[in-house]
Design a protein around this motif. Structure first.
Motif: not given
Length: 213
Positions: A52-65
């Motif tokens: 689910t996390v990777w469905r929300y975000f394209r990469s680990k670093e993009s999680c901060v956006e």
């Protein structure tokens, strides 16, 4: 002919879910470091599956956006209300007095400053940080074009938007380093004065102060 559709409850729900994941990611990156945090760690903290996390975000670093973007969005909304008779710093001070941040917004601002500080030495976080500032810069162009009486595609409006957002980035990093790393107390008045000086210097006095009617 199709008509534009308003944001749905599902899209709002997903945006809120992404923000919650982002908050957990920012906290983990600060506590463990970017390299020391995995997608599984973020998912566990958020109570979600890694998929689910990777469905929300394209990469680990993009999680901060999403956390970083909140400040940018608030600034653009504030900028559209910028009256001609006030400097930007005066307008920001008045707006913050009339609309104080909530406890959660303050916590998010601290997280954003932490990520800004970390981004100076972490290339992956730097990429995400600069992407948010790039979006802020693009959104600021029409605001400045209107204030300067120029077309939105005018080079001067674009250059001034780049200079102002660049100045904000430098101040964010400076204040973040002083407040987060050195544990100095930086008052709102001091931060606004730094912003005012930086914007005037970066735009050679063209932007920042009041404008004539």
């Amino acid at each position: 002919m199709s008509t534009p559709t308003a944001p749905t409850a599902d899209s709002d729900k997903q945006a809120q879910a992404r923000l919650e994941v982002s908050r957990h990611a920012c906290a983990l990156f600060w506590e463990r470091g970017f390299a020391g945090t995995s997608g599984d760690d973020i998912a566990a903290a958020a109570g979600l599956s890694t998929r689910t996390v990777w469905r929300y975000f394209r990469s680990k670093e993009s999680c901060v956006e999403p956390v970083l973007a909140q400040s940018a969005h608030r600034f653009i909304e504030l900028a559209w209300q910028w009256p001609p008779e006030l400097s930007l710093a005066e307008h920001m001070a008045a707006h913050m007095a009339a609309h104080p941040l909530t406890a959660q917004q303050i916590a998010d601002e601290v997280s954003a400053l932490r990520i800004a500080t970390m981004s100076t030495s972490d290339p992956a976080l730097r990429t995400a940080y600069l992407m948010v500032h790039d979006e802020m810069e693009r959104a600021f162009v029409p605001v400045l074009a209107r204030r300067l009486g120029l077309p939105e595609d005018h080079l001067t409006a674009r250059l001034c938007a780049a200079a102002v957002t660049g100045a904000f980035r430098v101040i964010d990093e400076d204040v973040g380093h002083r407040a987060i790393i050195k544990k100095e107390k930086v008052t709102q008045e001091e931060a606004l004065a730094l912003i005012d000086l930086a914007i005037r210097d970066a735009t050679n006095g063209r932007v920042g102060g009041p404008v004539s009617p």
